[in-house]
Design an enzyme around this catalytic site. Structure first.
Site, PDB file in Angstrom:
ATOM      1  N   ASP A   1       0.837  -1.211   0.000  1.00 52.59           N
ATOM      2  CA  ASP A   1       0.000   0.000   0.000  1.00 52.59           C
ATOM      3  C   ASP A   1       0.871   1.261   0.000  1.00 52.59           C
ATOM      4  OD1 ASP A   1      -2.401  -1.515   0.135  1.00 52.59           O
ATOM      5  OD2 ASP A   1      -2.040  -1.842   2.267  1.00 52.59           O
TER       6      ASP A   1
ATOM      7  N   HIS B   1      -5.597  -3.674   5.562  1.00 51.32           N
ATOM      8  CA  HIS B   1      -5.248  -3.942   4.159  1.00 51.32           C
ATOM      9  C   HIS B   1      -6.451  -4.484   3.391  1.00 51.32           C
ATOM     10  CE1 HIS B   1      -2.950  -4.858   0.636  1.00 51.32           C
ATOM     11  NE2 HIS B   1      -3.358  -6.119   0.676  1.00 51.32           N
TER      12      HIS B   1
HETATM   13  P1  NAD Z   1      -0.463 -18.270  -5.528  1.00 52.16           P
HETATM   14  O1  NAD Z   1      -1.649 -19.154  -5.624  1.00 52.16           O
HETATM   15  O2  NAD Z   1       0.278 -17.936  -6.775  1.00 52.16           O
HETATM   16  O3  NAD Z   1       0.600 -18.902  -4.530  1.00 52.16           O
HETATM   17  C1  NAD Z   1       0.229 -19.358  -3.258  1.00 52.16           C
HETATM   18  C2  NAD Z   1       1.164 -20.448  -2.867  1.00 52.16           C
HETATM   19  O4  NAD Z   1       0.766 -20.899  -1.568  1.00 52.16           O
HETATM   20  C3  NAD Z   1       1.127 -21.687  -3.799  1.00 52.16           C
HETATM   21  O5  NAD Z   1       2.424 -22.032  -4.210  1.00 52.16           O
HETATM   22  C4  NAD Z   1       0.512 -22.766  -2.941  1.00 52.16           C
HETATM   23  O6  NAD Z   1       0.993 -24.072  -3.235  1.00 52.16           O
HETATM   24  C5  NAD Z   1       0.952 -22.302  -1.555  1.00 52.16           C
HETATM   25  N1  NAD Z   1       0.191 -22.919  -0.473  1.00 52.16           N
HETATM   26  C6  NAD Z   1      -1.119 -23.266  -0.428  1.00 52.16           C
HETATM   27  N2  NAD Z   1      -1.399 -23.861   0.748  1.00 52.16           N
HETATM   28  C7  NAD Z   1      -0.248 -23.879   1.447  1.00 52.16           C
HETATM   29  C8  NAD Z   1       0.107 -24.372   2.717  1.00 52.16           C
HETATM   30  N3  NAD Z   1      -0.795 -24.967   3.518  1.00 52.16           N
HETATM   31  N4  NAD Z   1       1.372 -24.217   3.131  1.00 52.16           N
HETATM   32  C9  NAD Z   1       2.295 -23.626   2.338  1.00 52.16           C
HETATM   33  N5  NAD Z   1       2.022 -23.161   1.110  1.00 52.16           N
HETATM   34  C10 NAD Z   1       0.762 -23.279   0.683  1.00 52.16           C
HETATM   35  O7  NAD Z   1      -0.922 -16.928  -4.779  1.00 52.16           O
HETATM   36  P2  NAD Z   1      -0.124 -15.540  -4.674  1.00 52.16           P
HETATM   37  O8  NAD Z   1      -0.490 -14.684  -5.811  1.00 52.16           O
HETATM   38  O9  NAD Z   1       1.293 -15.831  -4.387  1.00 52.16           O
HETATM   39  O10 NAD Z   1      -0.829 -14.901  -3.370  1.00 52.16           O
HETATM   40  C11 NAD Z   1      -0.663 -15.481  -2.104  1.00 52.16           C
HETATM   41  C12 NAD Z   1      -1.458 -14.730  -1.052  1.00 52.16           C
HETATM   42  O11 NAD Z   1      -0.952 -13.396  -0.896  1.00 52.16           O
HETATM   43  C13 NAD Z   1      -2.942 -14.549  -1.387  1.00 52.16           C
HETATM   44  O12 NAD Z   1      -3.713 -14.787  -0.245  1.00 52.16           O
HETATM   45  C14 NAD Z   1      -3.047 -13.100  -1.804  1.00 52.16           C
HETATM   46  O13 NAD Z   1      -4.338 -12.582  -1.610  1.00 52.16           O
HETATM   47  C15 NAD Z   1      -2.036 -12.477  -0.884  1.00 52.16           C
HETATM   48  N6  NAD Z   1      -1.552 -11.151  -1.263  1.00 52.16           N
HETATM   49  C16 NAD Z   1      -1.354 -10.251  -0.262  1.00 52.16           C
HETATM   50  C17 NAD Z   1      -0.839  -8.995  -0.547  1.00 52.16           C
HETATM   51  C18 NAD Z   1      -0.590  -8.007   0.546  1.00 52.16           C
HETATM   52  O14 NAD Z   1      -0.395  -6.819   0.253  1.00 52.16           O
HETATM   53  N7  NAD Z   1      -0.545  -8.402   1.801  1.00 52.16           N
HETATM   54  C19 NAD Z   1      -0.549  -8.653  -1.876  1.00 52.16           C
HETATM   55  C20 NAD Z   1      -0.756  -9.596  -2.865  1.00 52.16           C
HETATM   56  C21 NAD Z   1      -1.271 -10.864  -2.547  1.00 52.16           C
HETATM   57  C1  LMR Z   2      -3.199  -6.440  -3.089  1.00 54.54           C
HETATM   58  O1  LMR Z   2      -3.434  -5.422  -2.454  1.00 54.54           O
HETATM   59  O2  LMR Z   2      -2.737  -6.418  -4.256  1.00 54.54           O
HETATM   60  C2  LMR Z   2      -3.433  -7.777  -2.458  1.00 54.54           C
HETATM   61  O3  LMR Z   2      -4.078  -7.638  -1.228  1.00 54.54           O
HETATM   62  C3  LMR Z   2      -4.095  -8.754  -3.344  1.00 54.54           C
HETATM   63  C4  LMR Z   2      -5.540  -8.444  -3.628  1.00 54.54           C
HETATM   64  O4  LMR Z   2      -6.356  -9.355  -3.527  1.00 54.54           O
HETATM   65  O5  LMR Z   2      -5.848  -7.306  -3.984  1.00 54.54           O
END
Ligand code: NAD
Ligand code: LMR
Length: 342
Positions: A179, A206
């Protein structure tokens, strides 16, 4: 031809060093970092950024799939840190042993039309189980949680650690760095500034209206007419959705999140080495009525060294804060109930 290959290689190493120095002012390097969810859209580029940093000496990659391959691949990169892959729940605890920093991007991302809260049913138990392992083998680690919904997953991890009798509120962080990265970028674009020199604090939580950019506290100081300020604020609040829509079903922000996650992980590493570093993060807090709240935090070797609070808010920002609190409290309660009622 050979000499031009060497020249190009030197240039690449130099560029990586520059990138790493952007995150690091310390040459000390003995932090073991674990990534849970290391094979994912965020996990892989995040692990790449960690691998090229001199701050990290050991990189432990955990996922339920593909980590042997990701670790073998990263392990060929010519930096000092050692990389090891761990796959499946049987190897989870081994992956966390000795980790001082643990970053968790495990879990499913949004598709268009979903809210972050729609991810709760899947991601709550993933974060709960990872937190249980942290409690058992690495309770002193500094833990950064990326998995959504962050407003609920941080309370979930905290309740698990409490139940295990090892909770230290100073060590658990919801990673909201993206953010701030977005706010810096958008403000810089509008004002024609170099984004690397812009710093906009973003407080609250967030998701949607819980994301509260404090444009009045931006450095350097910037001003916008009322309608532009409103549009800018809403763009920052909805920037995640902007990426989800653009990816059209292929997930949410991964590359910018890997950058932001690395920035936050390096801040934790530097804090562990005794540097005083300030970053916003979603933490246990008594700054507002919400039990968890993001504000600028001074980090030290034990995690939170000082919470800098919200500072002086404008009337516009006070209204944003008022609107955010009920939603935040609901998200936090939902996370706590998930652990305590199941
Ligand atoms: P993705 O599906 O590409 O990757 C997620 C990974 O988690 C996969 O490799 C999967 O195998 C793994 N996984 C699933 N269950 C698991 C477990 N029990 N133990 C360990 N690993 C496990 O998803 P992504 O795009 O990498 O996003 C991941 C998370 O981050 C999502 O929840 C998304 O919403 C979040 N996110 C948060 C922010 C933020 O600003 N905080 C920003 C972007 C994404
Ligand atoms: C973001 O802010 O990009 C993450 O929280 C992923 C989402 O679901 O928007």
């Amino acid at each position: 031809m050979f000499s031009s290959a060497i020249r190009n290689k030197s240039r690449l190493v130099f560029d990586l060093q520059k990138l790493s120095n952007k995150f690091s002012t310390s040459n000390q390097s003995n932090v073991k970092v674990a990534v849970c969810g290391a094979s994912g859209g965020i996990g892989q580029p995040l692990s790449l950024l960690l691998k090229q940093s001199p701050l990290v000496t050991e990189l432990s990659l955990y996922d339920i799939v593909h980590t042997p391959g990701v670790a073998a691949d990263l392990g060929h990169i010519e930096t000092k840190s050692k990389v090891k892959g761990f796959v499946g729940p049987d190897q989870l605890k081994d992956s966390l042993k000795g980790a001082e920093v643990i970053i968790i991007p495990a879990g499913v991302p949004r598709k268009p039309g979903m809210t972050r809260d729609d991810l709760f049913n899947t991601n709550a138990s993933i974060v709960r189980d990872l937190a249980q392992a942290v409690a058992e083998v690495a309770p002193k680690a500094l833990v950064g949680i990326i998995s959504n919904p962050v407003n609920s997953t941080v309370p979930i991890a905290s309740e698990v650690l409490k139940k295990a009798g090892v909770y230290d509120p100073n060590r658990i962080f919801g990673v909201t760095t993206l953010d701030i990265v977005r706010a810096n970028t958008f403000v810089a674009e509008l004002k024609g500034l170099d984004p690397t020199n812009v710093n906009v604090p973003v407080i609250g939580g967030h998701s949607g209206i819980t994301i509260i950019p404090l444009i009045s506290q931006a450095k350097p100081s910037v001003e916008f007419p009322k309608d532009q300020l409103k549009a800018l604020t809403e763009r920052i609040q909805e920037a995640g959705t902007e990426v989800v829509k653009a990816k059209a079903g292929a997930g949410s922000a991964t590359l910018s999140m890997a950058y932001a996650g690395a920035k936050f992980a390096f801040a934790l590493c530097r804090a562990l080495k005794g540097e005083s570093v300030t970053e916003c993060a979603f933490v246990k807090s008594d700054v507002t009525e919400a039990k968890y709240f993001s504000t600028p935090i001074v980090l030290g070797p034990g995690g939170i060294a000082k919470n800098l609070g919200v500072g002086k808010l404008t009337d516009f920002e006070t209204e944003l804060l008022k609107a955010a609190i009920p939603e935040l409290k609901k998200n936090i309660q939902k996370g706590e109930d998930f652990v305590n009622k199941n």
